[in-house]
Design an enzyme around this catalytic site. Sequence first.
Site, PDB file in Angstrom:
ATOM      1  N   ASP A  99       3.346   9.380  -0.971  1.00 42.30           N
ATOM      2  CA  ASP A  99       2.434   8.254  -0.534  1.00 42.30           C
ATOM      3  C   ASP A  99       2.095   7.207  -1.625  1.00 42.30           C
ATOM      4  O   ASP A  99       2.414   7.612  -2.667  1.00 42.30           O
ATOM      5  CB  ASP A  99       1.072   9.438  -0.491  1.00 42.30           C
ATOM      6  CG  ASP A  99       0.230   9.153   0.533  1.00 42.30           C
ATOM      7  OD1 ASP A  99       0.451   7.920   1.231  1.00 42.30           O
ATOM      8  OD2 ASP A  99      -0.478  10.097   0.972  1.00 42.30           O
ATOM      9  N   HIS A 149       0.703  -1.236   0.071  1.00 44.82           N
ATOM     10  CA  HIS A 149      -0.045  -0.105  -0.016  1.00 44.82           C
ATOM     11  C   HIS A 149       0.913   1.381  -0.109  1.00 44.82           C
ATOM     12  O   HIS A 149       0.279   2.313  -0.357  1.00 44.82           O
ATOM     13  CB  HIS A 149      -0.923   0.038   1.116  1.00 44.82           C
ATOM     14  CG  HIS A 149      -2.023  -0.986   1.033  1.00 44.82           C
ATOM     15  ND1 HIS A 149      -3.489  -0.641   0.618  1.00 44.82           N
ATOM     16  CD2 HIS A 149      -1.948  -2.318   1.355  1.00 44.82           C
ATOM     17  CE1 HIS A 149      -4.092  -1.742   0.664  1.00 44.82           C
ATOM     18  NE2 HIS A 149      -3.376  -2.719   1.157  1.00 44.82           N
TER      19      HIS A 149
END
Length: 466
Positions: A365, A157
């Site tokens: 991110d 992730h």
Amino acid sequence: MSRLIVVSNRVNPPTGKGDESVGGLAMALAAALREYSGLWFGWSGKTTPEFTGQLAMQRIDGVTVATVDLEEADYDEYYNGYANKTLWPLFHYRADLTAYDRAYGEGYERVNCRFAETLRPLIEPDDMVWIHDYHLIPLARELRKLGVENRIGFFLHIPWPAHQLFTTLPGHRPLVEALFDYDLVGFQTAEFQQAFEEYVISEADGEHVGPHCLKAFGRTLHVGSYPIGMDASDFGKMMKSARAARMRDLMTAATVFRQLIVGVDRLDYSKGLEERFLGFERLLIDNPDLRREVLMLQIAPPSREGVEAYQEIRARLDALSGRINGEFSDIDWAPFRYVNKNYRRDELAGIYCASKVGLVTPLRDGMNLVCKEYVAAQNPEDPGVLVLSRFAGAARQMKEALLVNPNSPEEIAEALKQALAMDKSERIRRWRALFENVQREDVTAWRDAFVADLAGTAEKLKALAS
């Protein structure tokens, strides 16, 4: 249809009461498990004096969960240590904050071994196992040692760093070798997938043996990029809730003569909060006429408070927010509100809807679902503008946002000024394109793409062998 077993560090299924965490992982995994029969396995979030491996099974809002407690030493060395002091900063390009400690690595290996031993009796012959995130990279290796031959997939992730950076990690090669015990490894973006492939080819003498297929360490691995999305349909229903409406009305009343800029992030150094504060400060310095016209709201719930780096960033942000308000406030107004508490997702939906600008500027991110939730919350007839870091994984999908370099206060300030002045027709045009992507590339598309590819790995290997 094969049963699906999802494994993650924390098991945090939504309760169906609208009080889920801000992060999107829990929502995404719960959506997958409601579609496919199976269970969700992981750490309970609790510690015990001595590890027993005792499972707690329950069913929560249609999701079967199996959890296990960890020892205090496990929590310190595996979670606070290797996961959050070593891998997290390194994978987010913060080598200056990366801590290397042999005990951390030993704790990481120990917990992955314990997870495998506890999970093994739950796995049936036809199950597919889907393991999530950097906490559990070696788990497939440990399951293979216990005789598990099922299809096992892994999804990362967070970003995968450039291979020159990754090689600064002691023991980097065994960690990558462990990934070759999976059948399929997924990344958020093609960029992260490419960085992984470059490492395998440059550092492990690997080679491409087919489309999205690598061979190294005597094994073959399928790789792919699967950008995670949000549950757009569920969020749309949430927007109609009484809580969302109350929060929208509250924020609209509070900013009746001002334009609201909103940021929502976990309190983390990867989120670019210091740089964001400085960008807003630069907007006020360069545009005196806007000072009484705007209000910035930053919601930043604390996290990982036992890690020193998080304590330090909280202190710096407290000081910086105080400086901005001290410099620019007057007796009847203040330009900045900085709040360290959690809000329900339906309440956040109302806040997003009331704002004129969504400011999402992480330094790095994996994806970032806040920006997608912001888009989904907008009024189609008068939408706000998304200002987004070009270093968020979502930037590859959301090109109609105002993309900025989050390291530049001047660039953030200019984007904020442009967003605040943007006419309605352009705001609508940009929003429509963004919302179409949010709907199309949603959590269901992410889930189905990964599970379908995992289910098909055996056939792909046969094709390569023939």
